[in-house]
Motif scaffolding. Sequence first.
Motif, mmCIF file in Angstrom:
data_model
loop_
_atom_site.group_PDB
_atom_site.id
_atom_site.type_symbol
_atom_site.label_atom_id
_atom_site.label_comp_id
_atom_site.label_asym_id
_atom_site.label_seq_id
_atom_site.Cartn_x
_atom_site.Cartn_y
_atom_site.Cartn_z
ATOM 1 N N UNK A 5 0.842 -1.191 0.000
ATOM 2 C CA UNK A 5 0.000 0.000 0.000
ATOM 3 C C UNK A 5 0.881 1.245 0.000
ATOM 4 N N UNK A 6 0.570 2.191 -0.879
ATOM 5 C CA UNK A 6 1.386 3.401 -0.945
ATOM 6 C C UNK A 6 1.277 4.202 0.351
ATOM 7 N N UNK A 7 2.366 4.838 0.728
ATOM 8 C CA UNK A 7 2.360 5.688 1.909
ATOM 9 C C UNK A 7 2.778 4.990 3.187
ATOM 10 N N UNK A 8 2.674 3.671 3.234
ATOM 11 C CA UNK A 8 3.027 2.961 4.459
ATOM 12 C C UNK A 8 4.537 2.812 4.611
ATOM 13 N N UNK A 9 5.263 2.939 3.536
ATOM 14 C CA UNK A 9 6.726 2.818 3.603
ATOM 15 C C UNK A 9 7.343 3.920 4.448
ATOM 16 N N UNK A 10 6.616 5.001 4.656
ATOM 17 C CA UNK A 10 7.155 6.099 5.466
ATOM 18 C C UNK A 10 7.342 5.675 6.917
#
Length: 155
Positions: A5-10
């Motif tokens: 899911x995009x954004x969770x890598x932060x």
Amino acid sequence: MTSPLPGLNRFEPLRQRAAGLEDQAAKLLAEALRRHAQAESRHAELCRYEAEYAERPLPETTGVNNLRHNAAFLARLREAVRFQTERLAGSVQEVDQARAHWLATHREVEKLDRLIAQTAQEARQKDARRQGREMDENAVRGYMARRLLAADGSA
């Protein structure tokens, strides 16, 4: 934990840092437990030795010098037991502090894991709503296209 899911890598650098601190705290706790076990073992050994030495009967032919030497040795042995008792108490405090530190870092990792899971769930729900809207829009477009074709075909 890389997320599709995009954004969770932060969150990954925070999670890795917190996990590293937890691992470090666990190592410190393990070391404190090891030192405590050693202090406990040494204390038990000294207590056994003191008891054996104090109960040992002295020969009747023991002179005054031997009695003084025996008493002085027993006094030094008791002092060693007292010192080791203090050391053992210190190791208990050290273990308690290390355990509290590990528990605090462990809770931080758990908080981050919950935050990541919650954020992922919210992202999945948002994506599901978006897909639902797209499906509804496509269904409406398809219906309108069929009506237009039917209207053109009947005209």
